[in-house]
Scaffold this active site. Structure first.
Site, mmCIF file in Angstrom:
data_model
loop_
_atom_site.group_PDB
_atom_site.id
_atom_site.type_symbol
_atom_site.label_atom_id
_atom_site.label_comp_id
_atom_site.label_asym_id
_atom_site.label_seq_id
_atom_site.Cartn_x
_atom_site.Cartn_y
_atom_site.Cartn_z
ATOM 1 N N HIS A 9 0.826 -1.225 0.000
ATOM 2 C CA HIS A 9 0.000 0.000 0.000
ATOM 3 C C HIS A 9 0.858 1.273 0.000
ATOM 4 C CE1 HIS A 9 -3.123 -2.979 0.616
ATOM 5 N NE2 HIS A 9 -2.334 -3.486 1.528
ATOM 6 N N GLU A 23 -2.142 0.356 7.882
ATOM 7 C CA GLU A 23 -1.252 -0.686 7.358
ATOM 8 C C GLU A 23 -0.048 -0.107 6.624
ATOM 9 O OE1 GLU A 23 -3.149 -3.432 4.671
ATOM 10 O OE2 GLU A 23 -1.286 -4.528 4.279
ATOM 11 N N HIS A 78 2.868 -7.074 4.375
ATOM 12 C CA HIS A 78 1.504 -6.582 4.610
ATOM 13 C C HIS A 78 1.067 -6.785 6.057
ATOM 14 C CE1 HIS A 78 0.066 -5.752 0.435
ATOM 15 N NE2 HIS A 78 1.189 -6.407 0.183
ATOM 16 N N GLU A 142 1.881 -11.531 5.998
ATOM 17 C CA GLU A 142 0.775 -10.802 6.640
ATOM 18 C C GLU A 142 1.055 -10.806 8.142
ATOM 19 O OE1 GLU A 142 -1.773 -9.150 5.434
ATOM 20 O OE2 GLU A 142 -2.184 -9.925 3.417
HETATM 21 ZN ZN LIG Z 1 -2.165 -5.302 2.512
#
Ligand SMILES: [Zn+2]
Length: 266
Positions: A9, A23, A78, A142
């Site tokens: 992002h 995030e 992420h 993640e």
């Molecule tokens: Zn993400």
């Protein structure tokens, strides 16, 4: 070895949000730390990032840059959301568990999960753009759920960011057999247990001699409590290998029998 690091992002795309954090900021913090560790502590590593600030970068731009550069490995970082908790990582769907990519995933998973203090959701596969469109081995991590209060509290702690980054770097180092730099290694010289007044005296002395040095309390104090002169403290000094050896000898000769030196590693 060319490692492409992709902080998820950025810019107008904040990614997942929750518990007062975004995030895109957490992924950038982790990525920058991974880069710093890999460049400082390993030989023959060159790192590029899909973004180094809060920029908007499309998924195509991310994989195109890595492909044009000819990266050997693509790491996408992420933070999860959606009502779960814990850590998981992904490689592209339908890769066999004997594939090189799956081996790399396992190496990275093992190192991260032993350092991040998160619930282990396992190693998984998915058809994500960055995994599919990158020409090299690619893993996407993640690192906890931003909408889970416990996971999010960890994300706000700089030492957690450091540990997570160390896990990523160590996993990559293991998977690709990266060699540690030795000559630039930082060492610590430690007197594990001395009195507060003595630690304070040594900190002043060694700071005066140009070193980075600090005392570390060995008991916990209340907000208004001061350490007493004889309370247990350790003394820590940061230097390089050659100096560490000499200083250990010097301090032992001065009566600090338990002084030792240790390399600063994960
Ligand atoms: Zn993400």
């Amino acid at each position: 070895m060319k490692i492409f690091i992709d902080p998820g992002h950025g810019g107008t795309d904040s990614g997942a949000v929750g518990n007062g954090i975004q995030e895109k900021n957490i992924t950038l913090q982790i990525a920058q730390k991974v880069r710093e560790i890999l460049e400082r502590e390993y030989n023959n590593v060159s790192v590029r990032m899909s973004r180094t600030g809060d920029q908007t970068v499309s998924l195509n731009q991310r994989t195109n840059t890595a492909n044009q550069w000819g990266a050997d490995f693509f790491l996408s970082i992420h933070i999860n959301s959606g009502g779960g908790r814990g850590y998981e990582d992904f490689i592209l769907s339908n890769l066999s568990s004997a594939s090189r990519t799956a081996q790399i995933q396992r190496a990275i998973h093992l190192e991260i999960i032993t350092k991040n203090n998160l619930f282990d959701r396992g190693s998984k596969q998915a058809d994500f753009h960055v995994l599919r469109e990158s020409n090299m081995d690619a893993v996407l991590t993640e690192n906890g759920f931003i909408d889970n209060a416990e996971d999010a509290a960890k994300m706000k702690d700089p030492s957690w960011i450091e540990n997570v980054a160390r896990g990523h770097a160590q996993g990559i180092a293991n998977a690709f057999g990266l060699q540690r730099t030795t000559e630039n290694d930082e060492y610590k010289v430690i007197i594990p247990n001395t009195a507060f007044w003595q630690a304070r005296y040594l900190v002043r002395e060694f700071q005066g001699r140009g070193y980075r040095a600090q005392g570390v309390a060995l008991k916990t104090y209340g907000p208004n409590e001061q350490p007493a002169e004889n309370d247990p403290y350790s003394f820590v000094l940061f230097t390089d290998y050659e100096n560490a050896r000499n200083l250990v000898i010097e301090l032992k000769n001065r009566g600090y029998d338990r002084t030792y030196g240790t390399r600063i590693t994960s």
